[in-house]
Design a protein around this motif. Structure first.
Motif, short mmCIF file in Angstrom:
data_model
loop_
_atom_site.label_atom_id
_atom_site.label_comp_id
_atom_site.label_asym_id
_atom_site.label_seq_id
_atom_site.Cartn_x
_atom_site.Cartn_y
_atom_site.Cartn_z
N MET A 1 -4.44 2.35 9.56
CA MET A 1 -4.09 2.69 8.20
C MET A 1 -2.59 2.77 8.08
N ASP A 28 -10.04 10.23 -3.54
CA ASP A 28 -9.06 11.19 -3.02
C ASP A 28 -8.05 10.58 -2.06
N LYS A 29 -7.92 9.27 -2.06
CA LYS A 29 -6.93 8.59 -1.23
C LYS A 29 -5.98 7.83 -2.15
N TYR A 31 -3.38 4.66 -2.76
CA TYR A 31 -3.16 3.29 -2.31
C TYR A 31 -1.99 2.68 -3.08
N ASP A 73 -7.71 -0.50 3.45
CA ASP A 73 -7.01 0.19 4.53
C ASP A 73 -5.53 -0.20 4.61
N TYR A 76 -3.36 1.81 2.06
CA TYR A 76 -3.42 3.27 2.09
C TYR A 76 -2.04 3.86 2.39
N ASP A 79 -3.07 10.86 0.99
CA ASP A 79 -4.16 11.51 0.28
C ASP A 79 -3.63 12.18 -0.98
#
Length: 134
Positions: A1, A28-29, A31, A73, A76, A79
């Protein structure tokens, strides 16, 4: 990541809201999809319109493939601080009085259920006798 576990607030993510710097929140991530804008099958406008809010529902509604999910990924960056996202209000329908049908209309319905078939039968018999006597 690509992310180092950094935690962002909604306000921080919302600052990245243009074609030269576009961040999204999904599950909740956070990007950074800036490099993907031109390649996104739905067009860059779809991604740009999802900035500054939790785009999880938008993402899930489309039904992305497993390969699309795996591709995430590389974009990313961290969070989201979930306390910075306003909670969704649950819909509660307005209170309405219970419908209580009065006894008169109930009586009329039962009467019609009895009389209408009798009327139809009477008309059918009347037509039969009328056509025989003619």
């Amino acid at each position: 990541m690509g992310g180092d576990g950094k935690v962002f607030t909604l306000a921080e993510v919302a600052e990245h809201n243009n074609a030269k710097d576009c961040w999204l929140i999904i599950s909740d991530k956070v990007y950074d999809v800036t490099k993907f804008l031109e390649d996104h099958p739905g067009g860059d406008e779809v991604l740009l319109s999802a900035t500054g809010k939790d785009a999880t529902d938008d993402f899930e509604d489309v039904g992305h493939s497993t390969s699309a999910r795996a591709m995430m990924d590389e974009f990313y960056v961290g969070d989201i601080d979930s306390s910075s996202i306003p909670s969704k209000k649950k819909y509660t329908p307005p209170k309405q009085p219970h419908y209580n049908q009065d006894k008169t209309s109930e009586f009329i319905i039962k009467l019609l259920q009895f009389l209408v078939p009798l009327i139809i039968l009477g008309v059918a018999v009347g037509i039969r006798f009328y056509t025989k006597s003619s």
